[in-house]
Design an enzyme around this catalytic site. Structure first.
Site, PDB file in Angstrom:
ATOM      1  CB  CYS A   1       0.194   0.176  -3.503  1.00 13.45           C
ATOM      2  SG  CYS A   1      -1.218  -0.916  -3.676  1.00 13.45           S
TER       3      CYS A   1
ATOM      4  CB  CYS B   1      -6.711  -2.188   0.781  1.00 13.93           C
ATOM      5  SG  CYS B   1      -4.930  -1.891   0.779  1.00 13.93           S
TER       6      CYS B   1
END
Length: 145
Positions: A33, A103
């Site tokens: 990402c 994350c």
């Protein structure tokens, strides 16, 4: 989609910046990402984290998890900081969408990388600390992307 806490830590991140002469610095990323997180820790002679700062290049969830992770480790011992998991970061933020769970893994791994750097600089062994990965995609399940 995002909790109020995630939005608050994204729009008003805590502890952004660098610590000059940090006790430990850890950088991790996610090649899938493009997020990159650098965590700085200032650890006193008793092994207590006095200060934690971060610099993150990434999405809002990456910024929010970085911010929350620094809040969670400040004032803790090295051993207590090691116990701050991605789940603890997510819970403190009142959750993350499934596609953003990685994350929180980035935040956990950044803490571990900074602790690893601190241990190496000081010739210490921190029980339970494993050598961190540079790219969390090596650890994270595929479905998190």
């Amino acid at each position: 989609m995002y909790s109020e806490k995630v939005m608050d830590h994204f729009t008003h991140p805590r502890n952004v910046g660098e610590i000059e002469d940090a006790s430990g610095v850890g950088t991790v990323g996610n090649a899938k990402c493009g997020d990159i997180m650098r965590m700085y820790l200032d650890i006193d002679e008793n092994g207590v984290i006095r200060e934690a700062k971060f610099k993150t290049f990434g999405c809002g969830a990456a910024v929010a998890t970085s911010s929350m992770a620094t809040e969670l480790v400040k004032g803790k011992t090295v051993q207590e900081a090691l116990e701050v998991t991605n789940k603890a970061v997510m819970e403190a933020l009142d959750g993350l969408p499934p596609i953003k769970v990685h994350c929180s893994l980035l935040a956990e791994e950044a803490i571990h990388a900074a602790l690893w750097d601190y241990a190496e600089k000081n010739g210490l062994t921190i029980e339970g600390l494993e050598k961190p990965v540079n790219d969390i995609a090596e650890k994270a399940p595929e479905e998190d992307y």
